[in-house]
Motif scaffolding. Structure first.
Motif, PDB file in Angstrom:
ATOM      1  N   ARG A 175       0.826  -1.206   0.000  1.00  0.00           N
ATOM      2  CA  ARG A 175       0.000   0.000   0.000  1.00  0.00           C
ATOM      3  C   ARG A 175       0.864   1.262   0.000  1.00  0.00           C
ATOM      4  O   ARG A 175       1.711   1.440   0.870  1.00  0.00           O
ATOM      5  N   PRO A 176       0.646   2.151  -0.958  1.00  0.00           N
ATOM      6  CA  PRO A 176       1.397   3.410  -1.001  1.00  0.00           C
ATOM      7  C   PRO A 176       0.760   4.444  -0.084  1.00  0.00           C
ATOM      8  O   PRO A 176      -0.334   4.243   0.447  1.00  0.00           O
ATOM      9  N   MET A 235      -2.831   6.386  -3.131  1.00  0.00           N
ATOM     10  CA  MET A 235      -3.223   5.525  -4.244  1.00  0.00           C
ATOM     11  C   MET A 235      -3.686   6.340  -5.447  1.00  0.00           C
ATOM     12  O   MET A 235      -3.691   5.850  -6.576  1.00  0.00           O
ATOM     13  N   HIS A 269      -2.748   8.237  -7.800  1.00  0.00           N
ATOM     14  CA  HIS A 269      -1.676   8.662  -8.707  1.00  0.00           C
ATOM     15  C   HIS A 269      -1.574   7.577  -9.765  1.00  0.00           C
ATOM     16  O   HIS A 269      -1.630   6.394  -9.444  1.00  0.00           O
ATOM     17  N   ASP A 318       0.882   6.446 -11.379  1.00  0.00           N
ATOM     18  CA  ASP A 318       1.995   5.521 -11.131  1.00  0.00           C
ATOM     19  C   ASP A 318       1.589   4.411 -10.178  1.00  0.00           C
ATOM     20  O   ASP A 318       2.105   3.290 -10.265  1.00  0.00           O
ATOM     21  N   GLU A 319       0.680   4.720  -9.250  1.00  0.00           N
ATOM     22  CA  GLU A 319       0.245   3.725  -8.268  1.00  0.00           C
ATOM     23  C   GLU A 319      -0.973   2.947  -8.754  1.00  0.00           C
ATOM     24  O   GLU A 319      -0.956   1.723  -8.828  1.00  0.00           O
ATOM     25  N   TRP A 320      -2.043   3.669  -9.081  1.00  0.00           N
ATOM     26  CA  TRP A 320      -3.270   2.974  -9.493  1.00  0.00           C
ATOM     27  C   TRP A 320      -3.093   2.286 -10.841  1.00  0.00           C
ATOM     28  O   TRP A 320      -3.519   1.153 -11.027  1.00  0.00           O
ATOM     29  N   GLY A 331       2.754   1.173  -8.815  1.00  0.00           N
ATOM     30  CA  GLY A 331       3.941   1.734  -8.177  1.00  0.00           C
ATOM     31  C   GLY A 331       5.215   1.519  -8.955  1.00  0.00           C
ATOM     32  O   GLY A 331       6.294   1.822  -8.462  1.00  0.00           O
ATOM     33  N   SER A 337       6.839  -1.057  -9.372  1.00  0.00           N
ATOM     34  CA  SER A 337       7.722  -1.719  -8.407  1.00  0.00           C
ATOM     35  C   SER A 337       7.702  -3.244  -8.475  1.00  0.00           C
ATOM     36  O   SER A 337       8.227  -3.917  -7.591  1.00  0.00           O
ATOM     37  N   ARG A 389      -2.797  -3.453  -9.070  1.00  0.00           N
ATOM     38  CA  ARG A 389      -2.422  -4.418  -8.035  1.00  0.00           C
ATOM     39  C   ARG A 389      -3.372  -5.619  -8.022  1.00  0.00           C
ATOM     40  O   ARG A 389      -2.974  -6.732  -7.690  1.00  0.00           O
ATOM     41  N   HIS A 428       6.333   9.262  -3.507  1.00  0.00           N
ATOM     42  CA  HIS A 428       5.301   8.468  -2.818  1.00  0.00           C
ATOM     43  C   HIS A 428       5.406   6.977  -3.126  1.00  0.00           C
ATOM     44  O   HIS A 428       4.676   6.179  -2.559  1.00  0.00           O
ATOM     45  N   LEU A 429       6.316   6.586  -4.047  1.00  0.00           N
ATOM     46  CA  LEU A 429       6.422   5.171  -4.366  1.00  0.00           C
ATOM     47  C   LEU A 429       7.052   4.420  -3.206  1.00  0.00           C
ATOM     48  O   LEU A 429       7.921   4.921  -2.517  1.00  0.00           O
TER      49      LEU A 429
END
Length: 540
Positions: free
Chosen positions: A31-32, A35, A37, A39-41, A45, A47, A182, A536-537
């Motif tokens: 969990r960032p 969420m 953003h 890059d995240e959603w 991430g 990652s 995710r 935020h990553l």
């Protein structure tokens, strides 16, 4: 509904709901802090390591439609259906260098979509818009076909109405909206393990039950010989065979090669690659993903097994041939597991495809033309909403159109997405092409592809136009019965026009835009200080 169908449905529902629960829980996985953003959603991430990326990209490329449609094509046409095997073998060496360059330049500049890269590389909002629209249009029927896979399973279990499909769609839409990329990344583990287990059991159990592979191939050969004899008597072309005929060999080769070129041009394929955390992750995956091709070869054999088993589809829906084979040959409890594998196999790619299409709209239409000052949170909200709209549109395809028509649209989608090859794939290797020449090439390739597709009928479905992707060379004046893959011809036209117009525009010294990328952007890695930092990553 029979007792066996009740057992199958119960197991299907339990596994489907369990996997859906994983989709909702995925929002808390790694969990960032924020969420909202892209890059995240939209990219998890950026990652994901080797294993997660392997399951994610594999689950994205080898879909429920692959599970039902490839064997259905083998069942109907024979050897031609195996084109999917060589194309998934040659694709990874072809795209190896291109994808690691795309990963590097995207991480260096924070690109989320292939159209982002084109915008920066050629300094052309128009070209980027064409790439974005092309990606969205090509992806929509692909999402619909994942729902076709679920629908085929539901039909086999006695659920012919649309309500179960709508419920499955709502669950998919809800957890994708909440968890973003995710969700399919986490579900892909379960999906792939289920499919591998089902296929390995299938290729051992069903041949044993039917008398061995020798009997299966003999039955398929006799089946096609009988159909071809009847077709010849009626003055019609051959239906298919277990060995390619001379007229199909060029189409087979160009279809495999063209499909290989198209595979990683689809925005959902790019999304899986950009979600990985380093160049080495991409390299290892391009080396390991051919393992799925072995699985695909086994899946294709289900078409011949269905012939040997005397399996028939439900009505005229050829997509039900594999579910019907499982229902006929397996105990009801294992058939339920197999049906769940197909259903879950639709969730992963459908989620990634809707996310990829939404990201294209957000970054290259909404932000570029509607709200240039959009914040990262506004971008994320827009993508989340558009992902729902995209899935709803795919559902309408299935409810209001004949599924076979959606399959024809997917063939069109492959021809369409190939027209982005010069700007995206070749753009990663060279800046030689002029931006206006690439636009001209896109227009020419699209026009040629649509014209050829329009002239192709499908006698089985009574469609006079857009009935397939095999273009008869006789329509170009050649005295032959050979056919060729429409997408291959269209992209050749695209390239020829792009080259000629580039030479013309360079001779006229026409302005060529500014390249916002640098040579060393294409070799940046995860620990490279030049990679755009995103505070935020989370690590890992």
């Amino acid at each position: 509904m029979t007792t066996s169908q009740t057992v199958e449905l119960t197991i299907f529902i339990v596994l489907f709901l369990a996997v859906s629960a994983i989709g909702f829980v995925a929002a808390r996985w790694r969990r960032p802090t924020d969420m909202l953003h892209l890059d995240e959603w939209g990219l998890g991430g950026r990652s994901f390591g080797t294993w997660i990326t392997w399951f994610l990209v594999g689950g994205d490329l080898y879909t429920a439609y692959t599970f039902v449609a490839v064997p259905a094509l083998v069942f109907a046409s024979g050897a031609l259906g195996f084109y999917a095997v060589p194309y998934t073998v040659v694709v990874y060496p072809l795209v190896f260098l291109v994808l690691i360059r795309l990963w590097s330049v995207s991480h260096r500049h924070g690109f989320v979509t292939p159209a982002d890269f084109v915008r920066a590389r050629f300094g052309s909002p128009t070209l980027a818009l064409l790439v974005a629209i092309t990606g969205i249009v090509a992806t929509m029927p692909y999402i619909a076909l994942q729902l076709v896979g679920i629908q085929a399973v539901l039909k086999t279990m006695g659920l012919g109405s649309h309500w179960p499909l709508i419920i499955a769609f709502l669950i998919l839409a809800a957890y994708t909206y909440q968890s973003g990329l995710r969700a399919p990344a986490l579900i892909a583990f379960v999906k792939d393990l289920l499919i591998y287990a089902v296929i390995l059991v299938t290729v051992i159990y069903i041949p044993y039950k039917l008398g061995g592979f020798g009997h299966i191939f003999d039955s398929a050969t006799a089946h096609f010989d009988k159909l071809n004899a009847a077709a010849a008597k009626a003055g019609k072309p051959p239906v298919g065979s277990t060995i390619l005929g001379p007229a199909n060999q060029l189409n087979y080769a160009t279809l495999a090669f063209g499909s290989a070129l198209a595979l990683f041009l689809y925005p959902h394929s790019v999304t899986g690659v950009l979600a990985s955390k380093g160049r080495n992750v991409v390299k290892r995956n391009m080396s390991a993903l051919p393992a799925y091709s072995f699985l695909l070869g086994l899946i294709a054999l289900l078409g011949f097994m269905a012939i040997a088993a005397g399996t028939t589809p439900i009505g005229t829906d050829g997509n039900t041939i594999v579910p019907r084979l499982f229902d006929q040959e397996f105990p009801s409890w294992f058939a339920g597991i197999a049906f769940a594998a197909i259903g879950i196999g639709a969730l992963v790619p459908a989620a990634i495809m809707s996310i990829a299409a939404a990201n294209l709209f957000t970054r290259n239409i909404f932000k570029e033309y509607l709200k240039r000052d959009a914040t990262p949170r506004q971008e994320a909200w827009t993508s989340k909403i558009v992902s729902l709209v995209v899935k709803f549109g795919a559902l309408l395809f299935i409810i209001f159109l004949n599924p076979q028509f959606s399959i024809d649209l997917q063939l069109i989608g492959g021809v369409i997405i190939l027209q982005t090859l010069p700007s995206v794939a070749l753009g990663l290797l060279t800046r030689w092409f002029h931006r206006w020449a690439l636009v001209a090439g896109w227009i020419a390739g699209m026009a040629a592809g649509m014209w050829m597709l329009y002239t192709i009928p499908n006698p089985k479905t009574q469609h006079l136009h857009f009935g397939g992707s095999a273009f008869a060379l006789s329509k170009l004046g050649f005295d032959t019965t050979w056919t060729i893959y429409t997408g291959f011809v269209a992209v050749v036209v695209n390239l020829v026009v792009a080259v000629l117009f580039t030479l013309l525009f360079k001779a006229l010294k026409a302005p060529d835009g500014t390249d916002a990328t640098a040579k060393d952007d294409y070799t940046a890695d995860e620990n490279d200080p030049r990679v755009t930092a995103t505070p935020h990553l989370v690590e890992g």
